[in-house]
Motif scaffolding. Structure first.
Motif, PDB file in Angstrom:
ATOM      1  N   ARG A 170      19.951 -45.305 -32.952  1.00  0.00           N
ATOM      2  CA  ARG A 170      21.256 -45.275 -32.277  1.00  0.00           C
ATOM      3  C   ARG A 170      22.335 -44.735 -33.200  1.00  0.00           C
ATOM      4  N   ASP A 171      22.351 -45.186 -34.452  1.00  0.00           N
ATOM      5  CA  ASP A 171      23.382 -44.735 -35.385  1.00  0.00           C
ATOM      6  C   ASP A 171      23.262 -43.235 -35.641  1.00  0.00           C
ATOM      7  N   TRP A 172      22.024 -42.742 -35.717  1.00  0.00           N
ATOM      8  CA  TRP A 172      21.841 -41.299 -35.895  1.00  0.00           C
ATOM      9  C   TRP A 172      22.292 -40.551 -34.645  1.00  0.00           C
ATOM     10  N   ALA A 173      21.957 -41.071 -33.463  1.00  0.00           N
ATOM     11  CA  ALA A 173      22.391 -40.439 -32.211  1.00  0.00           C
ATOM     12  C   ALA A 173      23.911 -40.382 -32.136  1.00  0.00           C
ATOM     13  N   THR A 174      24.560 -41.445 -32.604  1.00  0.00           N
ATOM     14  CA  THR A 174      26.022 -41.472 -32.627  1.00  0.00           C
ATOM     15  C   THR A 174      26.567 -40.386 -33.541  1.00  0.00           C
ATOM     16  N   SER A 175      25.947 -40.211 -34.696  1.00  0.00           N
ATOM     17  CA  SER A 175      26.426 -39.206 -35.658  1.00  0.00           C
ATOM     18  C   SER A 175      26.294 -37.789 -35.109  1.00  0.00           C
ATOM     19  N   LYS A 176      25.360 -37.589 -34.174  1.00  0.00           N
ATOM     20  CA  LYS A 176      25.149 -36.269 -33.572  1.00  0.00           C
ATOM     21  C   LYS A 176      25.847 -36.132 -32.221  1.00  0.00           C
ATOM     22  N   HIS A 177      26.430 -37.219 -31.734  1.00  0.00           N
ATOM     23  CA  HIS A 177      27.143 -37.226 -30.445  1.00  0.00           C
ATOM     24  C   HIS A 177      26.224 -36.816 -29.289  1.00  0.00           C
ATOM     25  N   LEU A 178      25.014 -37.367 -29.288  1.00  0.00           N
ATOM     26  CA  LEU A 178      24.102 -37.078 -28.186  1.00  0.00           C
ATOM     27  C   LEU A 178      24.692 -37.581 -26.872  1.00  0.00           C
ATOM     28  N   SER A 179      24.423 -36.863 -25.807  1.00  0.00           N
ATOM     29  CA  SER A 179      25.006 -37.200 -24.506  1.00  0.00           C
ATOM     30  C   SER A 179      24.203 -38.226 -23.732  1.00  0.00           C
ATOM     31  N   ARG A 180      23.052 -38.611 -24.287  1.00  0.00           N
ATOM     32  CA  ARG A 180      22.240 -39.623 -23.598  1.00  0.00           C
ATOM     33  C   ARG A 180      21.436 -40.405 -24.626  1.00  0.00           C
ATOM     34  N   PHE A 181      21.522 -41.743 -24.512  1.00  0.00           N
ATOM     35  CA  PHE A 181      20.775 -42.635 -25.393  1.00  0.00           C
ATOM     36  C   PHE A 181      20.246 -43.779 -24.548  1.00  0.00           C
ATOM     37  N   THR A 182      18.922 -43.845 -24.397  1.00  0.00           N
ATOM     38  CA  THR A 182      18.340 -44.852 -23.518  1.00  0.00           C
ATOM     39  C   THR A 182      16.936 -45.198 -23.991  1.00  0.00           C
ATOM     40  N   PHE A 183      16.247 -46.039 -23.250  1.00  0.00           N
ATOM     41  CA  PHE A 183      14.879 -46.412 -23.615  1.00  0.00           C
ATOM     42  C   PHE A 183      14.153 -46.961 -22.391  1.00  0.00           C
ATOM     43  N   TRP A 184      12.839 -47.039 -22.546  1.00  0.00           N
ATOM     44  CA  TRP A 184      11.953 -47.602 -21.532  1.00  0.00           C
ATOM     45  C   TRP A 184      11.408 -48.920 -22.066  1.00  0.00           C
ATOM     46  N   ALA A 185      11.810 -50.067 -21.526  1.00  0.00           N
ATOM     47  CA  ALA A 185      12.746 -50.287 -20.435  1.00  0.00           C
ATOM     48  C   ALA A 185      13.292 -51.712 -20.605  1.00  0.00           C
ATOM     49  N   THR A 186      14.392 -52.010 -19.905  1.00  0.00           N
ATOM     50  CA  THR A 186      14.971 -53.350 -19.960  1.00  0.00           C
ATOM     51  C   THR A 186      13.983 -54.406 -19.479  1.00  0.00           C
ATOM     52  N   ASN A 187      13.113 -54.057 -18.559  1.00  0.00           N
ATOM     53  CA  ASN A 187      12.116 -55.011 -18.052  1.00  0.00           C
ATOM     54  C   ASN A 187      11.257 -55.593 -19.169  1.00  0.00           C
ATOM     55  N   ARG A 188      10.963 -54.788 -20.196  1.00  0.00           N
ATOM     56  CA  ARG A 188      10.086 -55.229 -21.281  1.00  0.00           C
ATOM     57  C   ARG A 188      10.878 -55.553 -22.554  1.00  0.00           C
ATOM     58  N   ASP A 189      12.188 -55.752 -22.399  1.00  0.00           N
ATOM     59  CA  ASP A 189      13.058 -56.022 -23.547  1.00  0.00           C
ATOM     60  C   ASP A 189      13.046 -57.507 -23.899  1.00  0.00           C
ATOM     61  N   LYS A 190      11.848 -57.993 -24.223  1.00  0.00           N
ATOM     62  CA  LYS A 190      11.638 -59.394 -24.579  1.00  0.00           C
ATOM     63  C   LYS A 190      10.584 -59.450 -25.680  1.00  0.00           C
ATOM     64  N   GLY A 191      10.703 -60.448 -26.573  1.00  0.00           N
ATOM     65  CA  GLY A 191       9.742 -60.584 -27.659  1.00  0.00           C
ATOM     66  C   GLY A 191       8.998 -61.891 -27.625  1.00  0.00           C
ATOM     67  N   ASN A 192       7.985 -61.984 -28.512  1.00  0.00           N
ATOM     68  CA  ASN A 192       7.182 -63.207 -28.630  1.00  0.00           C
ATOM     69  C   ASN A 192       6.605 -63.629 -27.276  1.00  0.00           C
ATOM     70  N   CYS A 193       6.191 -62.628 -26.486  1.00  0.00           N
ATOM     71  CA  CYS A 193       5.713 -62.915 -25.137  1.00  0.00           C
ATOM     72  C   CYS A 193       4.299 -62.396 -24.911  1.00  0.00           C
ATOM     73  N   GLY A 194       3.600 -62.071 -25.985  1.00  0.00           N
ATOM     74  CA  GLY A 194       2.228 -61.626 -25.831  1.00  0.00           C
ATOM     75  C   GLY A 194       2.064 -60.144 -26.101  1.00  0.00           C
ATOM     76  N   ALA A 195       1.063 -59.556 -25.475  1.00  0.00           N
ATOM     77  CA  ALA A 195       0.754 -58.147 -25.686  1.00  0.00           C
ATOM     78  C   ALA A 195       1.794 -57.256 -25.016  1.00  0.00           C
ATOM     79  N   SER A 196       1.928 -56.070 -25.569  1.00  0.00           N
ATOM     80  CA  SER A 196       2.850 -55.092 -24.989  1.00  0.00           C
ATOM     81  C   SER A 196       2.418 -54.736 -23.577  1.00  0.00           C
ATOM     82  N   GLY A 197       3.381 -54.671 -22.668  1.00  0.00           N
ATOM     83  CA  GLY A 197       3.085 -54.321 -21.286  1.00  0.00           C
ATOM     84  C   GLY A 197       4.364 -54.083 -20.514  1.00  0.00           C
TER      85      GLY A 197
END
Length: 318
Positions: A269-296
């Motif tokens: 994110r900090d690098w994207a800010t330094s370059k002024h990228l017009s879009r910064f996102t990720f896949w996905a809020t649904n899986r934005d949790k930790g200590n919940c088992g295997a990635s899925g």
């Protein structure tokens, strides 16, 4: 207090309040910082996420074909159903959305619509249904990305959409190699110039490179490769080309065993800010949790706090 002085104070206070109004009521930019949100698996309440993270926009995945040249959520749900309610709730809470067309799997509109005109009409149905400010075309896999005919059809449709909706912003999201676009990606960008298609933002997905690797470095090199091709194709400066570029990362463990930690995503994110990228996102809020088992689809597979990645996206200002 004399009447004239009282009037001047009142006018001054009123002007000061007016000067603050645009900032206080500024509409969220659905392109800039909008994590992906999908409606399968354990579905988080977007308003709850907004309240807990400060994020103001979501990229809603995915608009697909219902079997023909007609748009439907995940290829099944009508535009007037639960997803419309979801969008209304997000907007009522002060947020906005950018629907994403395509993705990796499912039946896509690009191959099912017979022409650019027909595909543009399918896009337009969604634009009209939700009075959209922006759309994301997530072009992947062999049916759309690795198909010259469908690539050209999508670009032609986007040109028509822009002609009919001059204010709408268009994002094209596509796969990438560590060093930048592959031959299909460079073709897509180059062909947009040849066809005079005004794509606002080109975004890459800098992950799934084939095994564990440094995704901070890989993200930088991938976006730099995109920037260089956008710069050369459209005759832009480095700064202007970065501002036409963006990225969509993945939180936690990726499909090919790479890992993006919260600290690494902050560095991205900090690098994207330094370059002024017009879009910064990720896949996905649904899986934005930790200590919940295997990635899925409902878990990042790493040690992280709930919505850590979404909070970082919420803090991105470009």
């Amino acid at each position: 207090m004399k009447p004239l002085r009282r009037l001047m104070i009142t006018l001054t206070a009123g002007l000061a309040a007016m000067s603050l109004t645009p900032a206080a009521q500024a509409a969220p930019d659905p392109v800039l910082a909008s994590p992906y949100l999908y409606q399968w698996g354990a579905k988080p309440n977007p308003v709850t996420v907004m309240n807990q993270t400060g994020v103001k926009a979501f990229t809603l995945a995915f608009i697909l074909s219902d079997g023909g040249c007609n748009p439907a959520w995940d290829g099944q749900r009508p535009l007037t159903g639960a997803d419309a309610t979801l969008i209304r709730n997000i907007r009522a809470a002060g947020g906005d959305v950018i629907p994403s067309f395509g993705g990796w799997s499912g039946t896509k509109l690009g191959p099912r619509c017979s022409s650019a005109t027909a595909l543009a009409a399918a896009y337009q149905k969604v634009i009209d249904a939700y009075q959209l400010k922006a759309i994301d075309i997530d072009i992947e896999n062999t049916d759309e990305f690795e198909n010259a005919t469908v690539q050209d059809r999508i670009l032609g449709a986007l040109k028509i959409v822009k002609q009919r909706n001059p204010a709408i912003r268009t994002v094209v999201t596509m796969p990438t190699n560590r060093a930048g676009l592959n031959s299909w990606g460079t073709r897509l960008v180059t062909k947009s110039k040849e066809l005079a298609v005004p794509v606002d933002v080109w975004a890459v997905m800098p992950f799934n490179f084939g095994g564990p690797s440094d995704l901070v470095a890989g993200t930088k090199s991938a976006v730099d490769g995109l920037k260089n091709h956008v710069k050369a194709t459209f005759g832009l400066t480095d700064d202007a080309a970065y501002r036409r570029s963006g990225l969509s990362s993945m939180n936690g463990i990726t499909d090919t065993g790479e890992t993006v930690t919260t600290a690494q995503f902050r560095a991205i994110r900090d690098w994207a800010t330094s370059k002024h990228l017009s879009r910064f996102t990720f896949w996905a809020t649904n899986r934005d949790k930790g200590n919940c088992g295997a990635s899925g689809s409902d878990c990042s597979g790493t040690n992280q706090g709930t919505y850590d990645f979404t909070k970082l996206v919420a803090g991105y200002t470009g």
